[in-house]
Design a protein around this motif. Structure first.
Motif, PDB file in Angstrom:
ATOM      1  N   PRO A   1      45.928  21.235  10.028  1.00  0.00           N
ATOM      2  CA  PRO A   1      45.544  20.216  11.204  1.00  0.00           C
ATOM      3  C   PRO A   1      46.670  20.298  12.704  1.00  0.00           C
ATOM      4  CG  PRO A   1      46.239  19.304   9.147  1.00  0.00           C
ATOM      5  CD  PRO A   1      47.118  21.010   8.760  1.00  0.00           C
ATOM      6  N   LEU A   2      47.847  21.294  12.563  1.00  0.00           N
ATOM      7  CA  LEU A   2      48.212  21.334  13.940  1.00  0.00           C
ATOM      8  C   LEU A   2      47.728  21.922  14.532  1.00  0.00           C
ATOM      9  CD1 LEU A   2      52.144  21.444  13.003  1.00  0.00           C
ATOM     10  CD2 LEU A   2      50.846  18.910  13.957  1.00  0.00           C
ATOM     11  N   LEU A   3      46.268  23.303  13.778  1.00  0.00           N
ATOM     12  CA  LEU A   3      45.456  23.908  14.366  1.00  0.00           C
ATOM     13  C   LEU A   3      44.638  22.892  15.694  1.00  0.00           C
ATOM     14  CD1 LEU A   3      44.886  26.893  12.726  1.00  0.00           C
ATOM     15  CD2 LEU A   3      46.664  27.033  13.982  1.00  0.00           C
ATOM     16  N   PHE A   4      44.674  21.880  15.181  1.00  0.00           N
ATOM     17  CA  PHE A   4      43.144  21.079  16.061  1.00  0.00           C
ATOM     18  C   PHE A   4      43.787  20.196  16.879  1.00  0.00           C
ATOM     19  CE2 PHE A   4      40.879  22.081  11.810  1.00  0.00           C
ATOM     20  CZ  PHE A   4      40.106  22.786  12.857  1.00  0.00           C
ATOM     21  N   LEU A   5      44.967  20.321  17.442  1.00  0.00           N
ATOM     22  CA  LEU A   5      45.999  19.677  17.936  1.00  0.00           C
ATOM     23  C   LEU A   5      44.901  19.378  19.850  1.00  0.00           C
ATOM     24  CD1 LEU A   5      48.331  17.935  18.780  1.00  0.00           C
ATOM     25  CD2 LEU A   5      50.129  19.626  19.163  1.00  0.00           C
ATOM     26  N   GLY A   6      45.181  20.908  20.109  1.00  0.00           N
ATOM     27  CA  GLY A   6      44.022  20.557  21.221  1.00  0.00           C
ATOM     28  C   GLY A   6      42.788  20.192  21.639  1.00  0.00           C
ATOM     29  N   VAL A   7      42.170  19.960  20.296  1.00  0.00           N
ATOM     30  CA  VAL A   7      41.199  19.684  20.877  1.00  0.00           C
ATOM     31  C   VAL A   7      40.969  17.720  20.024  1.00  0.00           C
ATOM     32  CG1 VAL A   7      38.801  19.582  19.322  1.00  0.00           C
ATOM     33  CG2 VAL A   7      40.418  21.575  19.505  1.00  0.00           C
ATOM     34  N   LEU A   8      42.246  17.606  19.511  1.00  0.00           N
ATOM     35  CA  LEU A   8      42.057  16.338  19.335  1.00  0.00           C
ATOM     36  C   LEU A   8      42.766  15.851  20.536  1.00  0.00           C
ATOM     37  CD1 LEU A   8      42.906  15.779  15.453  1.00  0.00           C
ATOM     38  CD2 LEU A   8      40.308  15.194  17.039  1.00  0.00           C
ATOM     39  N   SER A   9      43.600  16.285  21.124  1.00  0.00           N
ATOM     40  CA  SER A   9      43.727  15.195  22.511  1.00  0.00           C
ATOM     41  C   SER A   9      43.233  15.651  23.463  1.00  0.00           C
ATOM     42  CB  SER A   9      45.381  15.581  22.654  1.00  0.00           C
ATOM     43  OG  SER A   9      45.183  16.804  23.399  1.00  0.00           O
ATOM     44  N   GLY A  10      42.661  16.045  23.498  1.00  0.00           N
ATOM     45  CA  GLY A  10      41.223  16.473  24.398  1.00  0.00           C
ATOM     46  C   GLY A  10      40.376  15.202  24.419  1.00  0.00           C
ATOM     47  N   PHE A  11      40.202  15.268  22.701  1.00  0.00           N
ATOM     48  CA  PHE A  11      39.300  14.225  22.833  1.00  0.00           C
ATOM     49  C   PHE A  11      39.574  12.217  23.190  1.00  0.00           C
ATOM     50  CE2 PHE A  11      37.292  11.505  18.550  1.00  0.00           C
ATOM     51  CZ  PHE A  11      36.414  11.148  18.873  1.00  0.00           C
ATOM     52  N   LEU A  12      40.457  12.659  22.664  1.00  0.00           N
ATOM     53  CA  LEU A  12      41.727  11.522  23.007  1.00  0.00           C
ATOM     54  C   LEU A  12      41.628  11.084  24.336  1.00  0.00           C
ATOM     55  CD1 LEU A  12      43.032   9.355  21.200  1.00  0.00           C
ATOM     56  CD2 LEU A  12      44.949  10.003  21.657  1.00  0.00           C
ATOM     57  N   ASN A  13      41.375  12.205  24.785  1.00  0.00           N
ATOM     58  CA  ASN A  13      41.706  11.749  26.879  1.00  0.00           C
ATOM     59  C   ASN A  13      40.241  11.665  26.928  1.00  0.00           C
ATOM     60  OD1 ASN A  13      44.077  12.478  27.609  1.00  0.00           O
ATOM     61  ND2 ASN A  13      44.104  14.661  27.759  1.00  0.00           N
ATOM     62  N   SER A  14      39.049  12.699  26.894  1.00  0.00           N
ATOM     63  CA  SER A  14      37.732  11.886  26.863  1.00  0.00           C
ATOM     64  C   SER A  14      37.189  10.762  26.440  1.00  0.00           C
ATOM     65  CB  SER A  14      36.679  13.590  26.617  1.00  0.00           C
ATOM     66  OG  SER A  14      37.014  12.674  24.909  1.00  0.00           O
ATOM     67  N   VAL A  15      38.080  10.282  25.488  1.00  0.00           N
ATOM     68  CA  VAL A  15      37.500   8.781  25.229  1.00  0.00           C
ATOM     69  C   VAL A  15      37.667   8.257  25.874  1.00  0.00           C
ATOM     70  CG1 VAL A  15      37.722   6.870  24.054  1.00  0.00           C
ATOM     71  CG2 VAL A  15      37.139   9.264  22.934  1.00  0.00           C
ATOM     72  N   PHE A  16      39.036   8.342  26.399  1.00  0.00           N
ATOM     73  CA  PHE A  16      39.334   7.542  27.847  1.00  0.00           C
ATOM     74  C   PHE A  16      38.926   7.746  29.123  1.00  0.00           C
ATOM     75  CE2 PHE A  16      41.982   6.072  24.456  1.00  0.00           C
ATOM     76  CZ  PHE A  16      42.257   4.819  24.436  1.00  0.00           C
ATOM     77  N   ARG A  17      38.663   8.965  29.281  1.00  0.00           N
ATOM     78  CA  ARG A  17      38.081   9.028  30.343  1.00  0.00           C
ATOM     79  C   ARG A  17      36.748   7.917  30.619  1.00  0.00           C
ATOM     80  NH1 ARG A  17      38.317  14.122  31.296  1.00  0.00           N
ATOM     81  NH2 ARG A  17      40.497  14.571  30.895  1.00  0.00           N
ATOM     82  N   GLN A  18      36.205   7.731  29.206  1.00  0.00           N
ATOM     83  CA  GLN A  18      34.677   7.378  29.183  1.00  0.00           C
ATOM     84  C   GLN A  18      35.055   6.044  29.831  1.00  0.00           C
ATOM     85  OE1 GLN A  18      32.638   7.945  25.606  1.00  0.00           O
ATOM     86  NE2 GLN A  18      32.875   9.775  26.223  1.00  0.00           N
ATOM     87  N   LYS A  19      35.514   5.433  29.409  1.00  0.00           N
ATOM     88  CA  LYS A  19      36.467   3.959  30.014  1.00  0.00           C
ATOM     89  C   LYS A  19      36.977   3.700  31.069  1.00  0.00           C
ATOM     90  CE  LYS A  19      36.904   2.036  25.254  1.00  0.00           C
ATOM     91  NZ  LYS A  19      38.874   2.106  24.053  1.00  0.00           N
ATOM     92  N   LYS A  20      37.136   4.174  31.850  1.00  0.00           N
ATOM     93  CA  LYS A  20      37.594   4.175  32.660  1.00  0.00           C
ATOM     94  C   LYS A  20      37.010   4.105  34.171  1.00  0.00           C
ATOM     95  CE  LYS A  20      41.955   5.674  36.068  1.00  0.00           C
ATOM     96  NZ  LYS A  20      42.677   6.604  35.695  1.00  0.00           N
ATOM     97  N   SER A  21      35.714   5.083  33.891  1.00  0.00           N
ATOM     98  CA  SER A  21      34.468   4.836  35.218  1.00  0.00           C
ATOM     99  C   SER A  21      33.130   4.378  34.472  1.00  0.00           C
ATOM    100  CB  SER A  21      33.834   6.326  34.428  1.00  0.00           C
ATOM    101  OG  SER A  21      33.733   7.190  33.476  1.00  0.00           O
TER     102      SER A  21
END
Lengths: 275, 288
Positions: A255-275
């Motif tokens: 699961p920790l291998l996916f840390l990067g992918v998942l935190s990127g996912f989180l960021n992209s979700v919130f970037r959509q909200k902002k715009s």
């Protein structure tokens, strides 16, 4: 604007944050260190930071048949369930996102409500069913059961990802003569790929970490890694702690291998909200 | 041009059909089993209708499990939200953008761990003699023994702390992201009015985030139902029945102690009815 003075409160706030950051990872780091220790260095009243490291625990873990079988079962069951989740969940999510109908709200709620079901309530009847069909304690039974989880989670997370694809891009493709299916394949999937990867990774972590259903649906052949790891500890303190710690590390790595992918996912979700 | 496509049908119908079958078959079968008297030891069974349910309400261990489950929900949900909002606001206030990224990465790590791993990590840490978390206590008191997992009064909180370690830190990241999406003008206005920092958050930013925070709490309530792995590894419901939640009790009735599958299923059915009704009502409210 008026800058606030750098006061005691600010310092305290920083200290609390640093402490929280420390608490987030230190227990894990400590477990990883213990995995490299001989038992005499673990069973000490005063924690030992300096010790002579050993690879014996990790070697022992990787040499055990039960652990290797568990690893194999986990990889196959989770991998297959995620593939099924992708094959069935992504198209369905796209249909809900792009072809709105009056059931769209109900479909989304149904998919979410699957998460309300207590795992015991699903696991007990399934155990009886698989026993009757003769598939109890097999990987296919586990894969089918996990597919319910992966399909619903991937669908739930992929709907907003597909909605975020700019409509104009798809419309332009239609004008260029693409059919509905090729718009999905060649436009929507590639454009939403990053968010979708996050959703898929999340579903993998979810089933990899799953415990209760695997515990109830396996007795010897189909045990997944979490079950094997928990059994090691049930043998009590006879098992050297270093070995237990090594098994925890092995279980936690994927699961920790996916840390990067998942935190990127989180960021992209919130970037959509902002715009 | 989109209208005539067969895509929605071919993409949706198979998936929904499979989901329906996979979810309804076990759910309905759980109810069927609950009305029978199946046991793991014998293949024969008969219909007993509601007697399992009647027995449950006279079972003091069941009532205890209900109470423990309710306590577990309240403790973990409240503590998670307090930690998440507290740390989220602190990050928003004092951490530079680069530091925020570091904290966000660190705070996501615990929630990614399998619950079994998290439970082990802390079971070792809480060990009264050799644990790293009890070491400060031993140091300060000169070697007194503190065993949080085997005292009835502290065991539930010790296990709950692991849940909050996983979810509270993760939600702190989400709270921070929500704060970052807020428009800066109201915060500026409050600053010009000489509002203190905590006042800005208490009266301006957090009320603006009321809806997403409630959704977040809703997610945590659902996830808190999945406490089984933590409790199974850390205490097995003990000491006594101090941490025996409903799923733990159902599991031990059905598999460890007596193999009374029907009795366990009756418990699971009650849980299912309670959660589906509660969460459907809450969800409609959150959406409204």
């Amino acid at each position: 604007m008026r800058p606030y003075p750098i006061g005691l409160g600010r310092l305290l706030a920083k200290a609390i944050l640093a402490l929280a950051g420390f608490l987030a990872v230190f227990p894990l780091v400590w477990t990883a260190l213990n995995a490299l220790k001989n038992n005499v260095d673990i069973i000490t009243r005063v924690p030992r930071l300096v010790f002579s490291p050993t690879l014996a625990n990790i070697g022992y873990i990787l040499g055990r048949d039960s652990v290797l079988t568990g690893l194999y079962n986990s990889v196959v069951a989770c991998g297959a369930a995620v593939l099924i989740g992708v094959a069935l969940g992504l198209p369905a999510a796209y249909a809900v996102a792009r072809y709105p109908n009056r059931f769209a709200g109900d479909i989304q709620f149904f998919v979410l409500s699957l998460r309300f079901l207590p795992p015991v309530a699903v696991a007990i009847p399934l155990m009886v069913i698989w026993l009757q069909i003769g598939l109890y304690d097999t990987l296919p039974a586990l894969i089918v059961t996990y597919s319910l989880l992966t399909i619903s989670v991937i669908m739930w997370l992929a709907i907003p990802a597909f909605q975020a694809v700019p409509k104009e891009v798809e419309e332009a493709a239609f004008v260029d003569g693409y059919g509905a299916y090729s718009v999905f394949w060649r436009i929507a999937l590639p454009v939403a790929a990053r968010s979708l990867a996050g959703a898929v990774a999340f579903s993998f972590v979810l089933v990899w970490n799953e415990f209760l259903i695997a515990l109830m649906l396996s007795s010897s052949n189909a045990k997944t890694l979490p079950i094997v790891a928990s059994e090691l500890s049930q043998q009590g303190m006879n098992v050297p702690w270093g070995i237990l710690n090594a098994s925890v590390v092995l279980l936690s790595l994927p699961p920790l291998l996916f840390l990067g992918v998942l935190s990127g996912f989180l960021n992209s979700v919130f970037r959509q909200k902002k715009s | 041009m989109r209208r005539r496509s067969s895509l929605p049908v071919t993409f949706l119908v198979p998936t929904l059909a499979i989901l329906l079958v996979l979810s309804m078959v076990p759910t309905l079968y759980a109810i069927v089993i609950a009305l029978q008297n199946r046991e793991l030891s014998t293949p024969s069974y008969s219909w007993v209708w509601f007697s399992n349910f009647a027995d449950l309400f006279l079972d003091r261990r069941f009532l205890n499990a209900v109470w423990v489950s309710v306590k577990w929900e309240i403790v973990t949900v409240v503590a998670t939200m307090v930690v998440a909002i507290g740390l989220g606001v602190l990050m928003f206030e004092v951490a530079s953008p680069r530091l925020r990224n570091v904290y966000c990465l660190l705070f996501i790590i615990p929630v990614l761990l399998p619950r079994v791993s998290a439970a082990f990590v802390w079971k070792f840490a809480y060990h009264p003699l050799y644990g790293i978390a009890t070491y400060p206590y031993r140091l300060v008191t000169g070697g007194l023994i503190f065993d949080p997992l085997s005292k009835a009064s502290t065991a539930l909180f010790a296990v709950a702390s692991v849940d909050v370690w996983q979810w509270g830190l993760f939600f702190a990241v989400i709270v921070l992201k929500y704060l970052e999406t807020l428009p800066p003008q109201p915060i500026e206005a409050a600053r010009l009015d000489h509002a203190k920092r905590w006042q800005i958050h208490a009266y301006v930013t957090l009320p603006m985030l009321k809806a997403p925070l409630i959704s977040l709490m809703f997610v945590k309530m659902i996830e808190s139902l999945r406490s089984f792995d933590l409790i199974y590894v850390m205490t097995r419901g003990g000491p006594g029945v101090a941490t025996e939640t409903l799923d733990m009790y159902a599991f031990s009735q059905g598999f460890i102690e007596s193999g009374k599958v029907s009795y366990a299923s009756a418990m699971a059915v009650l849980m299912m009815i309670a959660t589906v009704i509660t969460f459907t009502m809450l969800w409609k409210r959150v959406q409204a």
